[in-house]
Design an enzyme around this catalytic site. Structure first.
Site, PDB file in Angstrom:
ATOM      1  N   ILE A  21       0.699  -1.360  -0.237  1.00  0.00           N
ATOM      2  CA  ILE A  21       0.135  -0.072   0.122  1.00  0.00           C
ATOM      3  C   ILE A  21       0.965   1.130  -0.002  1.00  0.00           C
ATOM      4  O   ILE A  21       0.479   2.187  -0.634  1.00  0.00           O
ATOM      5  CB  ILE A  21      -0.806   0.137   1.275  1.00  0.00           C
ATOM      6  CG1 ILE A  21      -1.853  -1.322   1.255  1.00  0.00           C
ATOM      7  CG2 ILE A  21      -1.809   1.103   1.371  1.00  0.00           C
ATOM      8  CD1 ILE A  21      -2.457  -1.588   0.221  1.00  0.00           C
ATOM      9  N   ASP A  22       1.711   1.394   0.737  1.00  0.00           N
ATOM     10  CA  ASP A  22       2.873   2.536   0.845  1.00  0.00           C
ATOM     11  C   ASP A  22       3.474   2.925  -0.255  1.00  0.00           C
ATOM     12  O   ASP A  22       3.337   3.963  -0.999  1.00  0.00           O
ATOM     13  CB  ASP A  22       3.869   2.257   1.929  1.00  0.00           C
ATOM     14  CG  ASP A  22       4.194   3.569   2.841  1.00  0.00           C
ATOM     15  OD1 ASP A  22       3.598   4.655   2.549  1.00  0.00           O
ATOM     16  OD2 ASP A  22       5.135   3.452   3.542  1.00  0.00           O
ATOM     17  N   ASP A  23       4.127   1.697  -1.028  1.00  0.00           N
ATOM     18  CA  ASP A  23       4.740   2.365  -2.505  1.00  0.00           C
ATOM     19  C   ASP A  23       3.662   2.442  -3.217  1.00  0.00           C
ATOM     20  O   ASP A  23       3.782   3.372  -4.078  1.00  0.00           O
ATOM     21  CB  ASP A  23       5.374   0.966  -3.003  1.00  0.00           C
ATOM     22  CG  ASP A  23       6.778   0.627  -2.331  1.00  0.00           C
ATOM     23  OD1 ASP A  23       7.621   1.336  -3.121  1.00  0.00           O
ATOM     24  OD2 ASP A  23       6.974   0.266  -1.309  1.00  0.00           O
TER      25      ASP A  23
END
Length: 663
Positions: free
Chosen positions: A396-398
């Site tokens: 999710i972060d990337d």
């Protein structure tokens, strides 16, 4: 490890020497500093369009690579003799090896370094090993190390398998409808555990050359060692009793479905090996899977074995005198942040370097179903992973950072870009956890009891939603003017409210620590109806202001994960100063009110510490793998985050008049 006061004394001297060298030249003007930083970053772009810098951690993965090659007999095929020089460089004055910069030495890390040096033929009476032995014994010896260190020693007969927990093979056979399956473990724990089911079942002891023992590292004497699992003195000790049952079942060969479980584990390993040869894009599963192949008597020339070793080679860095191994590689992450830094600091949206990077990122979108789909029955693939290739584990972060990076540039095929963004956002929506936040890799991966199993002594067996990842998603939605359901967005905002500490800060799971978390949440709240969140934003601002250092910068020690009294305290660093400034600038823009003096002092810190090359020096580890246990020094953090801060300051100063004429 050192106390925090001792750490401050030891690191301050080094930091002052470095910054004295940096400040011997006059500070550049803001415009010139941004230009120098942009030029430096542009000079490091690869021809294919991506950026990629070293991801530095402690020495354990390099030590374990030596062990792996010794076990396979492939140690002469790689320049492992250069590992000795690397380990000697990394040994600290106290005799040990560090978990993170400045901690003075950590016992498990030090034992693994000692083991690797012995495997490389360094004699026990070598002065470096004598110093290391004294340090290790002062910390309690091998018996006080983590489970994984003891496991590595057991593989070569330097520790007994009696002290290693069992992992029943039948856990591989639970149906997805069962309350617990391997998919309740975090992705990294799952990828590491499946091959270890095979290794722990066999309990091998491999003959290595040279032959040695590590009896000298047992503080209580080898004859007095109790090969038992440590107690936690809480309800989790019930697992110690279960482990005794598992071990008894192994001894009398009454482990149910053992053969089927082992076969399922082998199939899972083979199915999850990437075309690039790795598992999960991280080193621990790679080492464990190759150990499992060795236990299963795979030929050293088997294609899966060869691809696995080639993957480790790609994670390795060989220099003239040294050889070391990275925990992971981060090209997608680095590229997305470099793009954001360059656009935030004024580079044209259609600059050829940004176009190359954007095209490269589009090609890296994950369009296959991965492990996340086991618990997410509705989402269609569309995220991005951290590495060059990781089709099973987009995160999710990337994905959120890539969306923001792509949104900020102009590509020849804008329709394709927008379709890729839309597909990713829809995937992210379906990955929201029931608490309202987002985790890194999975949805509702939150069975906290797993952190109490003896095998999970790093307390990193799950991947629950966190404030920093959730903030990234909210910032993506607001800053890119994207549409997600109002119900989901409100749940996310309520989750962030709940996670705010009493002092106004937010915990940072993936960066050190509260400065990282607080900055990220402020940037998120600033772009979604900020007037509704004014109390939360102001509390976050006040906390960041309260921990600014006298030199104008911000810093936070990794020990803040162990002791929350140390939150926001530490030697000033470029990346953490930038995080604080980004949060303050975004919040100031949202409220149309800037803490001018603090912001200007922070900007001055960055200008005064910029090097002649246009970057910043930073020895501290400001990235987090597992809180309290594993930290990362991203070599680009000291560059692209300061550039973002300087760029946003420049943009806002002209709009709001916050600029000091001296800058």
């Amino acid at each position: 490890m050192l106390t925090y006061k001792e750490y401050r004394r030891s690191v301050t001297e080094i930091a002052m020497q470095t910054r004295d060298r940096q400040t011997q030249k006059p500070a550049l003007s803001l415009n010139d500093a941004i230009t120098a930083s942009q030029n430096y970053l542009l000079s490091l772009q690869y021809p294919q369009g991506y950026w990629w810098a070293e991801l530095e951690s402690n020495i354990t993965l390099t030590a374990e690579t030596v062990l792996l090659h010794k076990i396979w007999g492939t140690d002469k095929t790689r320049p492992l003799h250069k590992v000795e020089a690397y380990l000697r460089q990394q040994q600290r004055e106290q005799g040990g090896w560090e978990l993170f910069y400045g901690d003075g030495g950590e016992i498990s890390t030090s034992v693994e370094a000692y083991m690797a040096l012995r495997l490389l033929g360094v004699p026990q009476d070598d002065p470096a090993l004598i110093r290391a032995k004294d340090f290790i014994l002062s910390k309690g010896g091998i018996s006080k190390t983590r489970i994984f260190t003891k496991f590595h020693l057991a593989l070569i007969g330097c520790y007994s398998w009696k002290g290693i927990p069992s992992i029943p093979p039948w856990i591989m056979l639970f149906p997805n409808s069962f309350p617990f399956t391997i998919y309740e473990m975090a992705s990294w724990a799952r990828e590491s555990t499946v091959p270890l089911i095979i290794v722990f079942n066999d309990k091998p002891v491999f003959a290595v050359d040279p032959i040695f023992n590590l009896d000298e590292l047992y503080a209580e004497g080898i004859e007095n060692v109790k090969y038992e699992l440590p107690k936690n003195n809480n309800w989790g000790d019930i697992f110690l009793g279960l482990d005794k049952v598992f071990k008894f079942a192994e001894q009398v060969d009454l482990v149910p479905f053992r053969k089927k479980g082992l076969q399922a584990a082998e199939r899972w390993m083979l199915n999850h090996q990437q075309e690039t040869g790795d598992w999960g894009g991280i080193m621990p599963p790679m080492v464990n899977s190759l150990l499992a192949f060795r236990v299963l008597n795979y030929d050293v020339n088997d294609p899966s074995v060869q691809r696995g070793f080639e993957a480790i080679d790609r994670f390795s860095i060989e220099e003239n005198e040294t050889y070391r191994v990275q925990a992971c590689v981060s090209p997608v992450w680095d590229t997305a942040w470099c793009v954001r830094a360059l656009t935030n600091s004024g580079l044209p949206k259609d600059h050829f370097s940004l176009v190359k990077a954007g095209k490269w990122l589009l090609e890296k979108q994950c369009l296959e179903y991965g492990d996340w789909a086991v618990k997410n029955k509705t989402g269609k693939p569309g995220g991005w992973a951290f590495e060059f290739t990781n089709r099973f584990y987009p995160d999710i972060d990337d994905s959120a950072v890539v969306v923001m990076a792509l949104n900020g540039i102009k590509l020849p095929d804008e329709a394709r870009k927008q379709a890729a963004i839309n597909r990713c956002v829809k995937w992210i929506e379906t990955m929201q956890c029931k608490e309202g936040g987002w985790a890194a890799f999975d949805v509702d991966n939150d069975q906290a009891w797993l952190n109490e199993v003896p095998y999970g002594d790093l307390k990193a067996m799950i991947d629950p939603n966190t404030a920093d990842v959730t903030a990234r998603v909210v910032e993506m939605v607001g800053s890119c003017d994207l549409e997600i359901s109002s119900k989901r967005l409100n749940k996310a905002l309520n989750y962030l409210y709940k996670e705010q500490e009493k002092d106004g800060s937010w915990f940072g799971r993936w960066g050190v620590n509260y400065i990282y978390g607080t900055s990220g949440v402020l940037s998120a709240l600033a772009v979604i109806n900020p007037e509704k969140h004014q109390p939360q934003i102001e509390q976050g601002i006040n906390w960041l202001l309260s921990c600014q250092n006298k030199d104008g910068g911000w810093g936070e020690t990794c020990w803040s994960y162990n002791d929350s009294n140390l939150k926001g305290k530490g030697i000033s660093t470029a990346s953490q100063t930038a995080w604080a400034l980004i949060g303050l600038l975004d919040a100031g823009e949202a409220l149309n009110h800037f803490e001018t003096d603090s912001i200007q002092r922070g900007i001055s810190y960055l200008l005064n510490t910029q090097t002649e090359e246009g970057t910043w020096e930073e020895s501290e580890f400001t990235g987090t793998g597992f809180p309290c246990h594993f930290y990362i020094r991203y070599h680009f953090y000291r560059h692209y985050f300061p550039l973002i801060a300087l760029g946003r300051y420049q943009n806002l100063s002209s709009e709001f008049g916050i600029r000091n004429s001296e800058l």
